[in-house]
Structures are given as structure tokens and as C-alpha cells.
Design a protein around this motif. Structure first.
Motif, short mmCIF file in Angstrom:
data_model
loop_
_atom_site.label_atom_id
_atom_site.label_comp_id
_atom_site.label_asym_id
_atom_site.label_seq_id
_atom_site.Cartn_x
_atom_site.Cartn_y
_atom_site.Cartn_z
N THR A 190 -5.30 2.19 -3.57
CA THR A 190 -4.24 2.04 -2.58
C THR A 190 -3.37 3.28 -2.46
O THR A 190 -2.54 3.37 -1.54
CB THR A 190 -3.33 0.85 -2.96
N LYS A 277 1.83 -0.80 8.24
CA LYS A 277 0.52 -0.26 8.61
C LYS A 277 0.55 1.26 8.68
O LYS A 277 -0.47 1.93 8.45
CB LYS A 277 0.09 -0.84 9.97
N ASP A 279 2.22 3.23 6.64
CA ASP A 279 2.70 3.73 5.35
C ASP A 279 2.07 5.10 5.06
O ASP A 279 0.85 5.25 5.08
CB ASP A 279 2.35 2.74 4.24
N ALA A 284 -2.43 0.61 3.38
CA ALA A 284 -1.90 -0.74 3.59
C ALA A 284 -2.97 -1.82 3.45
O ALA A 284 -2.73 -2.88 2.85
CB ALA A 284 -1.23 -0.83 4.97
N GLN A 285 -4.15 -1.56 3.98
CA GLN A 285 -5.21 -2.57 3.98
C GLN A 285 -5.92 -2.68 2.62
O GLN A 285 -6.80 -3.53 2.45
CB GLN A 285 -6.25 -2.24 5.07
N TYR A 300 -0.27 -11.72 1.64
CA TYR A 300 -0.31 -10.32 2.06
C TYR A 300 0.01 -10.20 3.54
O TYR A 300 -0.53 -10.93 4.37
CB TYR A 300 -1.70 -9.73 1.78
N VAL A 302 0.62 -7.05 6.55
CA VAL A 302 0.64 -5.66 6.99
C VAL A 302 1.38 -5.62 8.33
O VAL A 302 0.97 -6.27 9.29
CB VAL A 302 -0.78 -5.10 7.14
#
Length: 326
Positions: A190, A277, A279, A284-285, A300, A302
Motif C-alpha cells: 500500500t 482515491k 492519495d 488506496a485500492q 473499506y 475509497v
């Protein structure tokens, strides 16, 4: 034969001791002026923001030092205690806007972590690895009402500290967690390279200090290992004295999950994770596929058009947290 073996062992020990020292001494912090500008947008944090009706609370820590946190109590009694943990380089004032949006839904406590701008309290480095967890435990113990649910909320590195807290000795003190774009580990899938340019990492120092710590040597844990590329407007503006521009080894290690960050994440209670989204620091995903296999208690979300720093004050973030609390 004996002396040959002894000589070989002594040489090996000397080399093993010298390597981390050479690594540490070969890299020094740079002048903040020389740090390259990162990709992070600071538009949401460069202006002073009112602290709503928040007042500065003080609590005595187990070592006798004074901890401080911005408090916004609810008028109702049947609400949880939400303890907010700020991100790298900031302080509890980061949550002024979010606290105002949650007013009435919780007793809010926005912590000023030790080692950061702390109002009238201390600013110096922490004394030992894990002291931030002890400080949070002391604040919770002092402010929690009998039978009150405790929700630990953190943004960025503060989210990482929430994960660490859940996996540590005090994890049983919290009932729920809220993670806003949490930092998990430098090598987690991440995490973007250099956290989007926000962090200047003294990697050789980190490797050397890690080697010394593995050998049980902590004499150099106070050395700086990471610097933050704060914009000049923040470093030299009216709020410049509130920014923290660098962390020591022990502070940086204490501000993130342990090496096996997934083990800490597995210990999280029911949690809400919100990330923008757009970031700049984190993917993010990437959170749900990483965390869901080790912990099925997460929700979760986003958010479109939201950045790393912007997620704290996004209206949708407050809506999600309110729903989560109720």
C-alpha cells in the motif's frame, strides 16, 4: 589452532560492529531547505483552523510527564470515547474540523503525541520504544468513563500507531478502530515510493541502527532517521513552530506497526478504513486485498477526489465515522 580460531572470531566480531557504525556515520540529516518538494498537497492544512469548542486537557503519564490532548466532550452520556491520533509532523489540532463534525456523537480526545508540538507540554524525543503506546493507554485510562466504549482513530502514521496499539500489550483497551489512510510499513504494497515524496529517509542509518538493535545496542536510538518535506510556508510561517520536521529511530519505530505488520492488523477490533482515491502517499485500492485475508472485521471506503491530507476533513469521512459509531 585455538588462537587462529580466536583471532578469526575477534576479527568477525570487529567487522560486525564496525559495519553498522560506518553505515550510520555515512549519512547525516540535510538542511530542510535542501529537501526536494514532494507530491503531497498541503492546501488543506496551511491555513489556521479554529479548534471549535475544544479545550486543552492534561494527563499525567506513568513517567510523571504531562501529556496533552484537545478535548470536545458530548452533552450526552451514552456516546463512545474517540481518541484521535495525528499523522507525522503534526499534532492534535489536525482534527479540529473532524471533531466539530462529530460533535455530539462522541467524547472526542485529539492527542498531542510526545515528541511533537504539545501545547504547554513536552516536545522532546520519546525515551524508549513503545512509549507512544503507553502514553495512549494512560490517556485512555484517565479519560474513559466507566463502561464507555473506546474507539481509537488515526491518520497516516497515526493510523499505523493504532494498528500497532491493537497488536500490543494494551490492545484490549479499545473496542473499535478508525484508520484514515494508515501507514502500514515502508515495504507494504500500500506504500508508494518515498511515501509520495513526503518523507526523506536516511536509509543507511536505518539499516545500521537496525543491526545495532538486533544486537541489543540502543545507545544511538536517538539519532534522526527520517525528515519531512514541509513546505516553506509551514516551516517559516506563523504555524512553523507547530511542525515537527524529523524523527529519531526510536520515535519512528514506535510510530508504526511492528515488523510483522499483518500480525498487528489481525489483532484489530471491528474497524473502519477510509482513504482518498487521490492519495499521494498510499495505494488506496490496496488496503482491502491486503488486510481482509488476515482480519474480516473491516469496512473499506475509497473516496473520489480526496487526497492524503484531505481525507481527514472530507465531509464523507465524518459521515462514515458517525455511521460506524452508531
Amino acid at each position: 589452532m585455538f588462537f587462529s580460531i580466536l583471532k578469526f572470531l575477534l576479527i568477525s566480531i570487529a567487522i560486525t560492529a564496525i559495519i553498522p557504525i560506518v553505515l550510520i556515520l555515512s549519512q547525516r540529516p540535510v538542511d530542510p531547505e535542501d529537501l526536494p518538494a514532494g507530491k503531497m498537497s498541503f492546501d488543506d492544512v496551511t491555513a489556521d483552523r479554529p479548534r471549535a469548542e475544544m479545550v486543552l486537557d492534561q494527563v499525567e503519564a506513568r513517567d510523571g510527564e504531562t501529556l496533552s490532548a484537545w478535548s470536545l466532550p458530548a452533552s450526552r452520556q451514552d456516546v463512545p470515547l474517540v481518541v484521535m491520533v495525528h499523522g507525522s509532523g503534526w499534532h492534535g489540532g489536525q482534527f479540529a474540523g473532524l471533531a466539530a463534525r462529530l460533535e455530539g456523537a462522541a467524547d472526542v480526545l485529539a492527542v498531542n503525541l510526545r515528541g511533537h508540538f504539545n501545547g504547554p507540554g513536552m516536545r522532546g524525543d520519546i525515551a524508549y520504544m513503545g512509549q507512544l503506546e503507553d502514553d495512549l493507554a494512560d490517556l485512555i485510562a484517565a479519560k474513559r468513563k466507566p463502561g464507555q466504549e473506546v474507539v481509537l482513530l488515526g491518520h497516516s502514521s497515526g493510523g499505523g500507531l493504532v494498528v500497532r496499539f491493537a497488536g500490543g500489550a494494551h490492545g484490549g483497551m479499545i473496542d473499535k478502530a478508525v484508520l484514515l489512510a494508515p501507514f502500514l510499513k515502508h515495504n507494504a504494497p500500500t506504500t508508494r515510493a518515498k511515501s509520495g515524496g513526503w518523507a526523506h529517509v536516511l536509509l543507511r542509518r536505518i539499516i545500521g541502527l537496525s543491526m545495532l538493535n538486533t544486537a541489543g545496542i540502543h545507545a544511538l536510538d536517538h539519532l534522526t532517521v527520517i525528515q519531512f518535506a514541509m513546505p516553506k510556508a509551514i516551516r517559516e510561517g506563523e504555524r512553523g513552530n507547530e511542525a515537527t520536521l524529523a524523527y529519531s529511530w526510536r520515535l519512528n519505530q514506535s510510530y508504526a506497526p511492528r515488523g510483522d505488520y499483518l500480525a498487528d492488523a489481525a489483532a484489530l477490533p471491528e474497524f473502519l478504513l477510509v482513504v482518498g482515491k487521490d492519495d499521494e502517499s498510499f495505494v488506496a485500492q490496496g488496503y482491502e486485498p491486503l488486510l481482509a485475508p488476515v482480519n474480516d472485521s473491516g469496512q473499506y471506503h475509497v473516496l473520489d477526489g480526496v487526497t492524503h491530507l484531505g481525507v481527514v476533513d472530507a465531509a464523507r469521512t465524518a459521515e462514515l465515522i458517525r455511521g460506524f459509531l452508531s
